[in-house]
Design a protein around this motif. Structure first.
Motif, PDB file in Angstrom:
ATOM      1  N   LEU A   1       0.828  -1.212   0.000  1.00 22.86           N
ATOM      2  CA  LEU A   1       0.000   0.000   0.000  1.00 22.86           C
ATOM      3  C   LEU A   1       0.863   1.263   0.000  1.00 22.86           C
ATOM      4  CD1 LEU A   1      -2.738  -1.113   2.563  1.00 22.86           C
ATOM      5  CD2 LEU A   1      -2.903  -1.041   0.065  1.00 22.86           C
ATOM      6  N   ALA A   2       2.051   1.189   0.624  1.00 24.02           N
ATOM      7  CA  ALA A   2       2.922   2.364   0.706  1.00 24.02           C
ATOM      8  C   ALA A   2       3.379   2.833  -0.670  1.00 24.02           C
ATOM      9  CB  ALA A   2       4.136   2.048   1.586  1.00 24.02           C
ATOM     10  N   TYR A   3       3.511   1.896  -1.621  1.00 27.33           N
ATOM     11  CA  TYR A   3       3.952   2.269  -2.965  1.00 27.33           C
ATOM     12  C   TYR A   3       2.902   3.074  -3.731  1.00 27.33           C
ATOM     13  CZ  TYR A   3       8.413  -0.131  -3.064  1.00 27.33           C
ATOM     14  OH  TYR A   3       9.721  -0.493  -2.828  1.00 27.33           O
ATOM     15  N   LEU A   4       1.723   3.192  -3.170  1.00 29.10           N
ATOM     16  CA  LEU A   4       0.688   3.992  -3.820  1.00 29.10           C
ATOM     17  C   LEU A   4       0.794   5.481  -3.482  1.00 29.10           C
ATOM     18  CD1 LEU A   4      -2.416   1.656  -3.351  1.00 29.10           C
ATOM     19  CD2 LEU A   4      -0.953   1.907  -5.376  1.00 29.10           C
ATOM     20  N   PHE A   5       1.576   5.825  -2.456  1.00 29.28           N
ATOM     21  CA  PHE A   5       1.698   7.230  -2.080  1.00 29.28           C
ATOM     22  C   PHE A   5       2.261   8.104  -3.207  1.00 29.28           C
ATOM     23  CE2 PHE A   5       1.284   5.602   2.296  1.00 29.28           C
ATOM     24  CZ  PHE A   5       0.379   6.525   2.799  1.00 29.28           C
ATOM     25  N   PRO A   6       3.365   7.700  -3.875  1.00 33.27           N
ATOM     26  CA  PRO A   6       3.823   8.517  -5.015  1.00 33.27           C
ATOM     27  C   PRO A   6       2.801   8.570  -6.140  1.00 33.27           C
ATOM     28  CG  PRO A   6       5.557   7.020  -4.295  1.00 33.27           C
ATOM     29  CD  PRO A   6       4.300   6.594  -3.600  1.00 33.27           C
ATOM     30  N   VAL A   7       2.054   7.480  -6.335  1.00 26.48           N
ATOM     31  CA  VAL A   7       1.042   7.451  -7.395  1.00 26.48           C
ATOM     32  C   VAL A   7      -0.031   8.502  -7.130  1.00 26.48           C
ATOM     33  CG1 VAL A   7      -0.690   6.030  -8.560  1.00 26.48           C
ATOM     34  CG2 VAL A   7       1.478   5.004  -7.822  1.00 26.48           C
ATOM     35  N   ILE A   8      -0.390   8.665  -5.862  1.00 23.01           N
ATOM     36  CA  ILE A   8      -1.378   9.693  -5.512  1.00 23.01           C
ATOM     37  C   ILE A   8      -0.873  11.071  -5.903  1.00 23.01           C
ATOM     38  CG2 ILE A   8      -2.574  10.813  -3.588  1.00 23.01           C
ATOM     39  CD1 ILE A   8      -2.581   8.080  -2.187  1.00 23.01           C
ATOM     40  N   GLY A   9       0.433  11.316  -5.692  1.00 19.14           N
ATOM     41  CA  GLY A   9       1.027  12.587  -6.103  1.00 19.14           C
ATOM     42  C   GLY A   9       0.929  12.805  -7.603  1.00 19.14           C
TER      43      GLY A   9
END
Length: 400
Positions: free
Chosen positions: A83-91
């Motif tokens: 789930l943490a790898y989705l943080f840059p995707v949100i950006g």
């Protein structure tokens, strides 16, 4: 592979896919941050965010690791990392550079905090899912798999960059950790039920007991100190490798790429060799001595192909030490404190690497690159040679 338990195969598959996702994400993280900021200082902060909190957490969390269900814990860690790898995707979705940078920092912090906990728990889980006679080869197989994935990941990441946008790579890493989470569900729940009851001791007292226990096992301490010398040398060579090939030997970028890839290729060969030779303490120390000599030989190298062979040789030799020493640790350490002692061991190993980096960086003022190679090589070879001779004399005495 069929001779290993179902639980080990689940762990092995989980390691393969998560390491591939981690390596791909790690390569793109620094590249993306530098493109957004153009700042080397930001890159330094980026790695400090990963490294410092993880060391602090690992140092203080050791008492609690004996009181968690190892299989379930590492499975949940993989889900969180996914789930943490989705943080840059949100950006990227928000079309804001600030959001991407913030997402990268959050990702890096989460990965830094969870990686040492995952490594300690998976290491301590191995004796529960493998027979004792399989531990050396099992450790070698896991270690070799990680090395192989770190070798394959740059090529795969380069291909993904050619055919897909950067956010897709983060989604790819997310999916790899999710696959790892699903694979780890195959670990037998038998080990999860054997969780020591929390004694409700004051945390500081429990932590002191953990470190005290570690130092009460001289054999474990000796093997850990020998592993520290290897990690110190690895840290130093991360600073030296590029200038050694590019400046000292006047090599091209592709020649450095082969130099960097020679060690993991050799490591994989060493894992294959490990299954064919006697797994004795003498073999273990010979692996340590041979690995150290690969660094020493670089002092005398004047040809890039010879440098490739030195790295290849070092890669072949070090698994003979690493896998056997890890197996001995897992056999000797008491089961009720295995996770805690594993965390202490890993903490010492992880501290050694930045010390090696600092040594190599500061030594540029007084030593040549070749001289640093011979110093870190001898730091490995001399104690390895000493304990090899001690073991040889002990064997001869016992045979009389």
């Amino acid at each position: 592979m069929k001779r290993y338990s179902k639980s080990f195969r689940a762990l092995w598959i989980g390691e393969i896919v998560s390491e591939l996702g981690s390596a791909a994400g790690g390569i793109i993280n620094g590249l993306l941050l530098f493109e957004l900021t153009g700042s080397k200082e930001w890159l330094g902060v980026f790695w400090l965010v990963y490294f410092i909190p993880s060391l602090v957490l690992q140092g203080v969390a050791a008492p609690f690791l004996n009181h968690v269900s190892k299989g379930k814990a590492i499975q949940n860690i993989q889900l969180i990392r996914s789930l943490a790898y989705l943080f840059p995707v949100i950006g990227f979705v928000l079309y804001k550079n600030e959001g991407i940078i913030f997402g990268l920092i959050i990702l890096q912090c989460i990965l830094g905090l969870l990686q040492p906990i995952y490594a300690s728990l998976s290491f301590s889980l191995l004796p529960e899912i493998c027979e004792e006679k399989e531990l050396t080869e099992a450790n070698g197989l896991l270690d070799g798999t990680i090395r192989l994935m770190s070798f394959l990941a740059p090529g795969l990441t380069s291909f993904l960059l050619l055919v897909s946008p950067i956010p897709f790579i983060y989604v790819f890493s997310c999916c790899m950790f999710l696959v790892s989470y699903l694979s780890l569900a195959g670990i037998s729940q038998v080990s999860i039920e054997r969780v020591p009851v929390w004694s409700k001791k004051f945390w500081w007292k429990e932590m002191k007991e953990g470190y005290h226990s570690f130092f009460n096992y001289p054999h474990l301490l000796r093997l850990t100190l020998l592993s520290i010398t290897v990690q110190f040398a690895v840290g130093a060579t991360t600073v030296l490798s590029v200038p050694f090939i590019r400046e000292s030997l006047n090599g091209q970028s592709w020649e450095y790429a082969i130099f960097a890839g020679s060690f993991p290729i050799g490591y994989f060969i060493g894992i294959l060799l490990l299954s064919k030779i006697p797994k004795t303490d003498q073999t273990m120390y010979l692996g340590l001595i041979g690995g150290g000599l690969s660094f020493v030989c670089l002092y005398f190298v004047e040809s890039i192909p010879i440098a490739w062979l030195c790295e290849l040789f070092g890669g072949i030799m070090f698994p003979l030490f690493n896998a056997r020493s890890a197996a001995i640790f897992q056999k000797i350490a008491p089961k009720d404190r295995m996770a805690q002692l594993s965390a202490v061991r890993l903490l010492f190993l992880r501290v050694a690497m930045p010390l090696g980096i600092a040594f190599a960086s500061a030594s540029f003022l007084d030593f040549s690159i070749g001289q640093i190679y011979i110093i870190v090589g001898l730091i490995i070879v001399l104690p390895g040679l000493f304990y090899f001779l001690v073991q040889l004399l002990r064997n001869r005495t016992n045979s009389i």
